[in-house]
Design an enzyme around this catalytic site. Structure first.
Site, PDB file in Angstrom:
ATOM      1  N   PRO A  19       0.928  -1.153   0.208  1.00  0.00           N
ATOM      2  CA  PRO A  19       0.020  -0.187  -0.083  1.00  0.00           C
ATOM      3  C   PRO A  19       0.849   1.167   0.150  1.00  0.00           C
ATOM      4  CG  PRO A  19      -0.317  -1.096   1.852  1.00  0.00           C
ATOM      5  CD  PRO A  19       0.626  -2.054   1.290  1.00  0.00           C
ATOM      6  N   ALA A  22       2.190   1.550  -3.417  1.00  0.00           N
ATOM      7  CA  ALA A  22       0.931   1.973  -4.224  1.00  0.00           C
ATOM      8  C   ALA A  22       0.715   3.617  -4.200  1.00  0.00           C
ATOM      9  CB  ALA A  22      -0.347   0.923  -4.048  1.00  0.00           C
ATOM     10  N   TYR A  23       0.799   3.958  -2.978  1.00  0.00           N
ATOM     11  CA  TYR A  23       0.374   5.318  -2.805  1.00  0.00           C
ATOM     12  C   TYR A  23       1.302   6.154  -3.174  1.00  0.00           C
ATOM     13  CZ  TYR A  23      -0.580   9.916  -0.377  1.00  0.00           C
ATOM     14  OH  TYR A  23      -0.855  11.099  -0.265  1.00  0.00           O
ATOM     15  N   ALA A  24       2.621   5.954  -3.081  1.00  0.00           N
ATOM     16  CA  ALA A  24       3.802   6.610  -3.613  1.00  0.00           C
ATOM     17  C   ALA A  24       3.768   6.658  -5.156  1.00  0.00           C
ATOM     18  CB  ALA A  24       4.931   6.281  -3.243  1.00  0.00           C
ATOM     19  N   LYS A  27       0.925   9.030  -6.086  1.00  0.00           N
ATOM     20  CA  LYS A  27       1.134  10.513  -5.921  1.00  0.00           C
ATOM     21  C   LYS A  27       2.368  11.025  -7.096  1.00  0.00           C
ATOM     22  CE  LYS A  27       0.073  12.892  -3.265  1.00  0.00           C
ATOM     23  NZ  LYS A  27      -1.037  13.954  -3.203  1.00  0.00           N
TER      24      LYS A  27
END
Length: 155
Positions: A19, A22-24, A27
């Protein structure tokens, strides 16, 4: 953790889902989109910027592993990281929306109420808390993201 967009595996089909990665990656994709959208649309008066709200305790953390949660807790306890309130997290978005210096220029990455400064790929964001990795602003990556996104939309 390198947060560059993995164009060969955007959907984590051939690598384990993480996660935080995935977030990075998402972004970084937001930033690259902003760079290319501004390039394409600025002559029409449309600009876009990317905002890092900072660490805001939301439901996003619910999928973190125990080790990831412990790592964030340890970083916060050491003073390296501090969770923001929802209002504090929203502040940079407001700066991007109303600050006159961003009214006619785009492709910027804003962090903690100001434009982030570019840092080398190997720089630690712990040493540069208001920096942005150069790959998140690169035109070549922005164009590739645009092309991949367009292909996904028309598939």
């Amino acid at each position: 953790m390198r947060a560059n967009v993995d164009f060969e595996d955007l959907h984590f089909e051939r690598r384990p889902y993480d996660p935080q990665v995935a977030y990075a990656q998402a972004k970084t994709a937001n930033s690259l989109f902003s760079v290319e959208a501004t390039r394409r649309w600025q002559d029409h008066g449309i600009v876009t910027n990317t905002v890092n709200p900072g660490g805001v305790a939301t439901g996003l953390q619910r999928n973190f592993t125990t080790a990831q949660k412990e790592s964030l807790d340890a970083a916060e306890a050491a003073g390296v990281f501090t969770y923001k309130s929802i209002e504090q997290g929203a502040a940079t978005t407001l700066v991007a929306a109303v600050a006159p210096e961003f009214a006619h220029t785009g492709g910027h990455y804003l962090d903690d109420g100001r434009e982030a400064y570019p840092v080398p790929d190997d720089a630690s964001l712990a040493d540069h808390p208001h920096g942005v990795k150069r790959w998140a602003l690169e035109r070549a990556g922005a164009l590739r993201l645009w092309e991949v996104s367009t292909a996904l939309l028309t598939a």
